[in-house]
Design an enzyme around this catalytic site. Structure first.
Site, mmCIF file in Angstrom:
data_model
loop_
_atom_site.group_PDB
_atom_site.id
_atom_site.type_symbol
_atom_site.label_atom_id
_atom_site.label_comp_id
_atom_site.label_asym_id
_atom_site.label_seq_id
_atom_site.Cartn_x
_atom_site.Cartn_y
_atom_site.Cartn_z
ATOM 1 C CD GLN A 131 -2.797 1.073 2.492
ATOM 2 O OE1 GLN A 131 -2.895 0.032 3.132
ATOM 3 N NE2 GLN A 131 -3.514 2.131 2.789
ATOM 4 N N GLY A 132 0.820 2.020 -1.086
ATOM 5 C CA GLY A 132 1.631 3.224 -1.215
ATOM 6 C C GLY A 132 0.835 4.472 -0.886
ATOM 7 C CE1 TYR A 133 -3.883 4.139 -0.786
ATOM 8 C CE2 TYR A 133 -5.055 4.667 1.234
ATOM 9 C CZ TYR A 133 -5.064 4.208 -0.057
ATOM 10 O OH TYR A 133 -6.251 3.834 -0.634
ATOM 11 C CB SER A 134 2.247 6.596 4.960
ATOM 12 O OG SER A 134 1.076 6.288 5.669
ATOM 13 C CB SER A 166 2.935 -3.193 5.462
ATOM 14 O OG SER A 166 2.694 -2.355 6.559
ATOM 15 C CD GLU A 249 -6.802 -0.671 6.997
ATOM 16 O OE1 GLU A 249 -5.682 -1.020 7.365
ATOM 17 O OE2 GLU A 249 -7.095 0.505 6.723
ATOM 18 C CB SER A 367 -2.659 8.711 15.444
ATOM 19 O OG SER A 367 -3.298 9.955 15.198
ATOM 20 C CD GLU A 369 -2.826 11.411 19.368
ATOM 21 O OE1 GLU A 369 -2.289 11.273 20.465
ATOM 22 O OE2 GLU A 369 -2.699 10.566 18.439
#
Length: 397
Positions: A131-134, A166, A249, A367, A369
Protein backbone atom coordinates in the site's frame (compact mmCIF):
# COMPACT_ATOMS: atom_id res chain seq x y z
CA UNK A 1 -26.89 -8.94 14.27
CA UNK A 2 -28.48 -12.34 14.92
CA UNK A 3 -25.83 -14.24 16.87
CA UNK A 4 -27.51 -17.64 16.46
CA UNK A 5 -26.18 -20.02 13.84
CA UNK A 6 -28.30 -22.02 11.43
CA UNK A 7 -27.68 -25.72 10.80
CA UNK A 8 -25.96 -24.74 7.55
CA UNK A 9 -23.68 -22.35 9.42
CA UNK A 10 -22.81 -25.01 11.99
CA UNK A 11 -22.05 -27.45 9.18
CA UNK A 12 -19.83 -24.85 7.54
CA UNK A 13 -17.97 -24.29 10.82
CA UNK A 14 -17.35 -28.04 11.04
CA UNK A 15 -16.10 -28.03 7.44
CA UNK A 16 -13.60 -25.23 8.09
CA UNK A 17 -12.44 -26.75 11.37
CA UNK A 18 -12.07 -30.20 9.83
CA UNK A 19 -10.06 -28.93 6.86
CA UNK A 20 -7.66 -27.01 9.10
CA UNK A 21 -7.22 -29.99 11.44
CA UNK A 22 -6.48 -32.22 8.45
CA UNK A 23 -4.03 -29.90 6.73
CA UNK A 24 -2.20 -28.12 9.57
CA UNK A 25 -0.17 -31.27 10.08
CA UNK A 26 3.16 -32.63 8.93
CA UNK A 27 5.32 -29.93 7.33
CA UNK A 28 2.58 -27.33 7.82
CA UNK A 29 2.29 -27.89 11.58
CA UNK A 30 5.53 -25.98 12.13
CA UNK A 31 3.84 -22.84 10.79
CA UNK A 32 1.26 -22.63 13.58
CA UNK A 33 1.27 -19.24 15.25
CA UNK A 34 3.87 -17.68 12.96
CA UNK A 35 3.67 -14.18 11.52
CA UNK A 36 1.96 -12.42 14.45
CA UNK A 37 2.43 -8.91 15.82
CA UNK A 38 5.95 -7.74 15.08
CA UNK A 39 6.78 -11.09 13.44
CA UNK A 40 5.83 -10.63 9.79
CA UNK A 41 9.32 -11.79 8.83
CA UNK A 42 8.77 -15.31 10.16
CA UNK A 43 8.81 -18.11 7.55
CA UNK A 44 7.57 -15.83 4.78
CA UNK A 45 8.17 -18.18 1.86
CA UNK A 46 6.65 -21.08 3.77
CA UNK A 47 3.58 -19.00 4.59
CA UNK A 48 3.24 -18.04 0.93
CA UNK A 49 3.23 -21.76 0.08
CA UNK A 50 0.58 -22.36 2.77
CA UNK A 51 -1.56 -19.56 1.36
CA UNK A 52 -1.33 -21.11 -2.09
CA UNK A 53 -2.53 -24.39 -0.59
CA UNK A 54 -5.49 -22.48 0.85
CA UNK A 55 -6.14 -21.09 -2.63
CA UNK A 56 -6.08 -24.54 -4.22
CA UNK A 57 -8.84 -25.60 -1.85
CA UNK A 58 -10.94 -22.47 -2.20
CA UNK A 59 -10.07 -20.83 1.14
CA UNK A 60 -8.86 -17.45 -0.13
CA UNK A 61 -11.13 -14.48 -0.84
CA UNK A 62 -14.03 -16.43 0.68
CA UNK A 63 -16.30 -13.37 0.80
CA UNK A 64 -15.72 -12.37 -2.82
CA UNK A 65 -18.51 -13.06 -5.33
CA UNK A 66 -18.14 -16.36 -7.16
CA UNK A 67 -17.79 -14.54 -10.47
CA UNK A 68 -14.45 -13.16 -9.23
CA UNK A 69 -13.15 -16.46 -7.87
CA UNK A 70 -14.50 -16.26 -4.32
CA UNK A 71 -17.02 -18.39 -2.48
CA UNK A 72 -19.66 -15.73 -2.05
CA UNK A 73 -20.04 -16.60 1.62
CA UNK A 74 -22.59 -14.86 3.79
CA UNK A 75 -21.39 -12.38 6.41
CA UNK A 76 -21.95 -14.95 9.16
CA UNK A 77 -19.97 -17.61 7.31
CA UNK A 78 -17.13 -15.19 6.66
CA UNK A 79 -17.00 -14.51 10.41
CA UNK A 80 -16.99 -18.26 11.06
CA UNK A 81 -14.10 -18.82 8.66
CA UNK A 82 -11.95 -16.10 10.22
CA UNK A 83 -12.76 -17.27 13.75
CA UNK A 84 -11.88 -20.89 13.01
CA UNK A 85 -8.71 -19.90 11.19
CA UNK A 86 -7.56 -17.92 14.23
CA UNK A 87 -8.62 -20.60 16.71
CA UNK A 88 -6.57 -23.17 14.79
CA UNK A 89 -3.52 -20.93 15.36
CA UNK A 90 -2.95 -21.06 11.61
CA UNK A 91 -0.13 -18.84 10.32
CA UNK A 92 -0.94 -15.22 9.59
CA UNK A 93 -1.90 -14.89 5.94
CA UNK A 94 0.37 -12.99 3.57
CA UNK A 95 -2.23 -11.59 1.18
CA UNK A 96 -4.30 -9.24 3.36
CA UNK A 97 -3.71 -6.09 1.29
CA UNK A 98 -4.67 -7.76 -1.95
CA UNK A 99 -7.57 -9.84 -0.67
CA UNK A 100 -9.19 -7.47 1.83
CA UNK A 101 -8.36 -4.06 0.35
CA UNK A 102 -7.39 -3.92 -3.30
CA UNK A 103 -9.67 -6.70 -4.52
CA UNK A 104 -12.93 -5.13 -3.27
CA UNK A 105 -11.71 -1.74 -4.53
CA UNK A 106 -11.16 -3.09 -8.04
CA UNK A 107 -14.60 -4.71 -7.97
CA UNK A 108 -16.12 -1.34 -7.13
CA UNK A 109 -14.02 1.01 -9.29
CA UNK A 110 -11.84 -1.02 -11.65
CA UNK A 111 -12.30 -1.63 -15.35
CA UNK A 112 -13.19 -5.08 -16.63
CA UNK A 113 -9.65 -5.39 -17.97
CA UNK A 114 -8.17 -4.54 -14.56
CA UNK A 115 -10.41 -7.06 -12.84
CA UNK A 116 -9.48 -9.79 -15.31
CA UNK A 117 -5.77 -8.98 -15.00
CA UNK A 118 -5.41 -8.75 -11.22
CA UNK A 119 -8.22 -10.50 -9.34
CA UNK A 120 -7.38 -14.10 -10.37
CA UNK A 121 -3.76 -13.67 -9.26
CA UNK A 122 -4.90 -12.29 -5.88
CA UNK A 123 -7.17 -15.32 -5.40
CA UNK A 124 -4.31 -17.68 -6.36
CA UNK A 125 -1.76 -15.78 -4.20
CA UNK A 126 0.47 -15.42 -7.23
CA UNK A 127 0.97 -11.66 -6.76
CA UNK A 128 1.31 -9.81 -3.44
CA UNK A 129 0.45 -6.14 -2.92
CA UNK A 130 1.81 -3.24 -0.89
CA UNK A 131 0.00 0.00 0.00
CA UNK A 132 1.63 3.22 -1.22
CA UNK A 133 -0.22 5.83 0.84
CA UNK A 134 1.93 7.30 3.64
CA UNK A 135 4.78 9.72 2.96
CA UNK A 136 7.24 11.55 5.25
CA UNK A 137 4.85 14.55 5.30
CA UNK A 138 1.61 12.70 4.56
CA UNK A 139 0.84 10.13 7.20
CA UNK A 140 -2.34 10.86 9.09
CA UNK A 141 -2.67 13.90 6.82
CA UNK A 142 -2.96 11.77 3.70
CA UNK A 143 -4.26 14.63 1.56
CA UNK A 144 -0.79 16.18 1.71
CA UNK A 145 0.58 13.58 -0.74
CA UNK A 146 3.50 14.95 -2.75
CA UNK A 147 4.43 11.93 -4.90
CA UNK A 148 3.75 12.98 -8.49
CA UNK A 149 2.90 11.20 -11.70
CA UNK A 150 2.65 12.50 -15.25
CA UNK A 151 1.51 10.90 -18.47
CA UNK A 152 4.25 10.18 -20.97
CA UNK A 153 2.69 8.51 -24.00
CA UNK A 154 1.12 5.27 -22.84
CA UNK A 155 2.73 5.31 -19.36
CA UNK A 156 2.55 7.19 -16.10
CA UNK A 157 5.97 8.34 -14.87
CA UNK A 158 6.16 8.48 -11.07
CA UNK A 159 8.52 10.41 -8.80
CA UNK A 160 8.37 10.63 -5.02
CA UNK A 161 8.72 8.73 -1.76
CA UNK A 162 6.46 6.51 0.31
CA UNK A 163 7.19 5.28 3.83
CA UNK A 164 5.88 2.69 6.30
CA UNK A 165 5.03 0.58 3.26
CA UNK A 166 4.24 -2.82 4.75
CA UNK A 167 5.88 -5.79 3.03
CA UNK A 168 6.92 -3.84 -0.07
CA UNK A 169 10.16 -5.86 -0.09
CA UNK A 170 8.22 -9.09 -0.69
CA UNK A 171 5.48 -7.69 -2.96
CA UNK A 172 5.27 -7.54 -6.72
CA UNK A 173 2.84 -4.59 -6.93
CA UNK A 174 1.75 -1.52 -5.00
CA UNK A 175 -1.37 0.63 -5.21
CA UNK A 176 -0.07 4.18 -5.05
CA UNK A 177 -1.71 7.55 -4.41
CA UNK A 178 0.02 10.17 -6.55
CA UNK A 179 -0.66 13.77 -7.52
CA UNK A 180 -1.37 13.83 -11.25
CA UNK A 181 -2.68 17.39 -11.71
CA UNK A 182 0.07 20.05 -11.41
CA UNK A 183 -0.83 22.80 -8.96
CA UNK A 184 -3.58 20.80 -7.27
CA UNK A 185 -3.87 20.78 -3.48
CA UNK A 186 -5.22 18.53 -0.76
CA UNK A 187 -7.57 15.78 -1.97
CA UNK A 188 -8.02 17.26 -5.44
CA UNK A 189 -5.88 16.11 -8.36
CA UNK A 190 -4.86 12.73 -6.90
CA UNK A 191 -4.95 9.45 -8.79
CA UNK A 192 -4.96 5.81 -7.68
CA UNK A 193 -2.28 3.95 -9.66
CA UNK A 194 -1.28 0.28 -9.83
CA UNK A 195 2.51 0.14 -10.00
CA UNK A 196 4.88 -2.83 -10.54
CA UNK A 197 7.68 -2.79 -7.97
CA UNK A 198 10.22 -4.90 -9.84
CA UNK A 199 11.68 -2.18 -12.06
CA UNK A 200 14.74 0.07 -12.15
CA UNK A 201 12.79 3.17 -11.09
CA UNK A 202 11.81 1.69 -7.72
CA UNK A 203 14.14 1.43 -4.73
CA UNK A 204 12.89 -0.34 -1.58
CA UNK A 205 14.69 0.11 1.74
CA UNK A 206 13.46 -2.02 4.66
CA UNK A 207 13.25 -0.22 8.02
CA UNK A 208 14.64 -2.32 10.87
CA UNK A 209 12.36 -2.23 13.90
CA UNK A 210 12.84 -2.80 17.62
CA UNK A 211 10.94 -6.07 17.22
CA UNK A 212 13.80 -7.42 15.10
CA UNK A 213 11.74 -7.47 11.92
CA UNK A 214 11.63 -5.06 9.00
CA UNK A 215 8.24 -5.42 7.38
CA UNK A 216 7.95 -1.64 6.98
CA UNK A 217 9.82 0.01 4.13
CA UNK A 218 10.77 3.26 2.48
CA UNK A 219 9.97 3.19 -1.23
CA UNK A 220 11.56 5.67 -3.63
CA UNK A 221 10.11 6.24 -7.11
CA UNK A 222 12.51 7.84 -9.59
CA UNK A 223 11.06 7.80 -13.04
CA UNK A 224 9.14 4.63 -12.24
CA UNK A 225 6.60 3.68 -14.87
CA UNK A 226 3.23 2.00 -15.07
CA UNK A 227 0.81 1.61 -17.97
CA UNK A 228 -1.58 4.49 -18.60
CA UNK A 229 -4.61 2.22 -18.19
CA UNK A 230 -3.55 1.14 -14.68
CA UNK A 231 -5.31 4.04 -13.00
CA UNK A 232 -8.32 2.96 -10.93
CA UNK A 233 -11.24 5.34 -11.34
CA UNK A 234 -10.84 8.57 -13.25
CA UNK A 235 -7.47 10.41 -13.22
CA UNK A 236 -7.57 13.18 -10.63
CA UNK A 237 -10.35 11.50 -8.64
CA UNK A 238 -8.23 9.05 -6.69
CA UNK A 239 -9.22 10.44 -3.29
CA UNK A 240 -12.64 8.80 -3.56
CA UNK A 241 -11.05 5.47 -4.46
CA UNK A 242 -8.46 5.75 -1.69
CA UNK A 243 -11.11 6.48 0.96
CA UNK A 244 -13.34 3.66 -0.27
CA UNK A 245 -10.41 1.26 0.08
CA UNK A 246 -9.89 2.30 3.70
CA UNK A 247 -13.56 1.56 4.30
CA UNK A 248 -12.95 -2.06 3.25
CA UNK A 249 -10.05 -2.38 5.72
CA UNK A 250 -12.14 -3.12 8.79
CA UNK A 251 -14.33 -5.96 7.58
CA UNK A 252 -15.05 -9.40 8.98
CA UNK A 253 -11.34 -10.05 9.51
CA UNK A 254 -11.59 -7.90 12.65
CA UNK A 255 -13.32 -10.87 14.30
CA UNK A 256 -10.26 -12.98 13.57
CA UNK A 257 -8.20 -10.20 15.13
CA UNK A 258 -10.27 -10.49 18.33
CA UNK A 259 -9.81 -14.28 18.37
CA UNK A 260 -6.07 -13.74 17.93
CA UNK A 261 -6.10 -11.31 20.85
CA UNK A 262 -7.83 -13.97 22.97
CA UNK A 263 -5.08 -16.44 22.12
CA UNK A 264 -2.43 -13.89 23.13
CA UNK A 265 -4.25 -13.19 26.41
CA UNK A 266 -4.46 -16.93 27.12
CA UNK A 267 -0.71 -17.11 26.58
CA UNK A 268 -0.04 -14.27 29.01
CA UNK A 269 -2.29 -15.91 31.64
CA UNK A 270 -0.49 -19.23 31.12
CA UNK A 271 2.85 -17.45 31.52
CA UNK A 272 1.66 -15.78 34.74
CA UNK A 273 0.42 -19.10 36.09
CA UNK A 274 3.72 -20.78 35.29
CA UNK A 275 6.01 -18.20 36.91
CA UNK A 276 3.76 -17.37 39.87
CA UNK A 277 2.94 -13.82 38.82
CA UNK A 278 -0.75 -14.76 38.89
CA UNK A 279 -0.56 -14.73 42.71
CA UNK A 280 -0.27 -10.94 42.64
CA UNK A 281 -3.87 -9.78 43.20
CA UNK A 282 -3.33 -6.51 41.31
CA UNK A 283 -1.97 -8.31 38.26
CA UNK A 284 -4.71 -10.92 38.49
CA UNK A 285 -7.36 -8.18 38.45
CA UNK A 286 -5.59 -6.58 35.51
CA UNK A 287 -5.76 -9.81 33.51
CA UNK A 288 -9.41 -10.35 34.46
CA UNK A 289 -10.28 -6.84 33.28
CA UNK A 290 -8.57 -7.52 29.95
CA UNK A 291 -10.72 -10.65 29.56
CA UNK A 292 -13.95 -8.74 30.18
CA UNK A 293 -12.93 -5.91 27.86
CA UNK A 294 -12.10 -8.41 25.12
CA UNK A 295 -15.60 -9.91 25.27
CA UNK A 296 -17.12 -6.44 25.03
CA UNK A 297 -14.84 -5.73 22.07
CA UNK A 298 -16.04 -8.86 20.27
CA UNK A 299 -19.69 -7.87 20.57
CA UNK A 300 -18.84 -4.33 19.50
CA UNK A 301 -17.16 -5.73 16.40
CA UNK A 302 -20.20 -7.88 15.59
CA UNK A 303 -22.50 -4.91 16.05
CA UNK A 304 -20.29 -2.81 13.78
CA UNK A 305 -20.56 -5.38 10.99
CA UNK A 306 -24.34 -5.42 11.15
CA UNK A 307 -25.11 -1.71 11.38
CA UNK A 308 -24.18 1.64 9.88
CA UNK A 309 -23.64 3.37 13.22
CA UNK A 310 -21.64 6.57 12.58
CA UNK A 311 -18.06 6.46 13.77
CA UNK A 312 -18.04 2.70 14.26
CA UNK A 313 -14.67 2.18 12.57
CA UNK A 314 -13.02 4.91 14.64
CA UNK A 315 -14.50 3.60 17.88
CA UNK A 316 -13.31 0.08 17.19
CA UNK A 317 -9.81 1.26 16.22
CA UNK A 318 -9.54 3.22 19.47
CA UNK A 319 -10.78 0.28 21.53
CA UNK A 320 -8.67 -2.52 20.08
CA UNK A 321 -5.46 -0.46 19.78
CA UNK A 322 -5.55 0.63 23.41
CA UNK A 323 -6.59 -2.83 24.63
CA UNK A 324 -3.68 -4.44 22.80
CA UNK A 325 -1.31 -1.84 24.21
CA UNK A 326 -2.49 -2.74 27.72
CA UNK A 327 -1.98 -6.42 26.97
CA UNK A 328 1.61 -5.75 25.93
CA UNK A 329 2.23 -3.87 29.18
CA UNK A 330 0.63 -6.71 31.15
CA UNK A 331 2.94 -9.21 29.45
CA UNK A 332 5.94 -7.20 30.60
CA UNK A 333 4.54 -7.05 34.14
CA UNK A 334 4.20 -10.83 34.10
CA UNK A 335 7.79 -11.27 32.87
CA UNK A 336 9.11 -8.96 35.56
CA UNK A 337 12.79 -7.90 35.44
CA UNK A 338 13.63 -10.66 32.95
CA UNK A 339 11.46 -8.86 30.41
CA UNK A 340 14.05 -6.09 30.23
CA UNK A 341 16.70 -8.41 28.79
CA UNK A 342 16.60 -9.68 25.21
CA UNK A 343 18.46 -12.72 23.96
CA UNK A 344 21.99 -12.36 22.63
CA UNK A 345 22.51 -11.41 19.90
CA UNK A 346 19.52 -9.10 20.14
CA UNK A 347 16.50 -11.36 19.79
CA UNK A 348 13.29 -10.35 21.62
CA UNK A 349 11.04 -13.22 22.66
CA UNK A 350 7.37 -13.48 21.77
CA UNK A 351 6.16 -11.35 24.67
CA UNK A 352 8.79 -8.67 24.26
CA UNK A 353 7.85 -8.39 20.58
CA UNK A 354 4.21 -8.11 21.56
CA UNK A 355 5.00 -5.24 23.93
CA UNK A 356 7.22 -3.39 21.46
CA UNK A 357 4.84 -3.76 18.52
CA UNK A 358 1.75 -2.83 20.55
CA UNK A 359 3.25 0.58 21.25
CA UNK A 360 2.61 1.41 17.59
CA UNK A 361 -1.00 0.20 17.60
CA UNK A 362 -2.32 3.62 18.63
CA UNK A 363 -0.39 5.31 15.79
CA UNK A 364 -0.60 3.30 12.57
CA UNK A 365 -3.84 2.98 10.61
CA UNK A 366 -5.02 6.32 11.97
CA UNK A 367 -3.66 7.56 15.29
CA UNK A 368 -5.78 7.91 18.42
CA UNK A 369 -5.76 11.68 17.95
CA UNK A 370 -7.13 11.35 14.43
CA UNK A 371 -9.85 8.90 15.49
CA UNK A 372 -10.96 11.19 18.32
CA UNK A 373 -11.07 14.18 15.99
CA UNK A 374 -13.20 12.20 13.53
CA UNK A 375 -15.65 11.24 16.28
CA UNK A 376 -15.74 14.74 17.75
CA UNK A 377 -16.26 16.59 14.49
CA UNK A 378 -18.12 14.17 12.20
CA UNK A 379 -20.26 12.31 14.75
CA UNK A 380 -20.74 14.68 17.68
CA UNK A 381 -20.69 17.84 15.57
CA UNK A 382 -18.13 19.62 17.73
CA UNK A 383 -16.14 22.56 16.29
CA UNK A 384 -13.03 21.81 14.27
CA UNK A 385 -9.59 22.50 15.59
CA UNK A 386 -8.24 25.88 14.43
CA UNK A 387 -7.21 25.65 10.79
CA UNK A 388 -3.56 24.90 10.31
CA UNK A 389 -3.07 23.17 13.67
CA UNK A 390 -1.44 19.70 13.53
CA UNK A 391 -4.60 17.96 14.69
CA UNK A 392 -6.70 19.87 12.14
CA UNK A 393 -4.43 18.70 9.34
CA UNK A 394 -4.68 15.13 10.61
CA UNK A 395 -8.48 15.21 10.89
CA UNK A 396 -8.85 16.56 7.35
CA UNK A 397 -6.59 13.75 6.11
Amino acid sequence: MDLTYSEADQAFRAEVRGWLEEHLTGEWAALRGLGGAGRDHEAHEERVAWNRLLAEHGWTCVGWPEEYGGRGLSLVQQVIFHEEYARADAPVRVNHLGEELLGPTLMAFGTEEQKARFLPKIVAVEELWAQGYSEPDAGSDLANVQTRARLDGDHWVIDGQKVWTSNAHVSQWAFVIARTEPGSERHRGLSFLLVPLDQDGVEIRPIEQLTGGSEFNEVFFTGARTAADLVVGEPGEGWQVAMALLGFERGVSVLAQVVGFARELDGVVELATGNGAIDDPVLRDQLAALRVELEVMRFQALRGLSSEAPGGDSIFKLVWANWHKKLGAAAMDVLGPSGLVAGAPYEPDRWQRLFLFSLADTIYGGSDEVQRNILAERVLGLPREPKGSPSDREARG
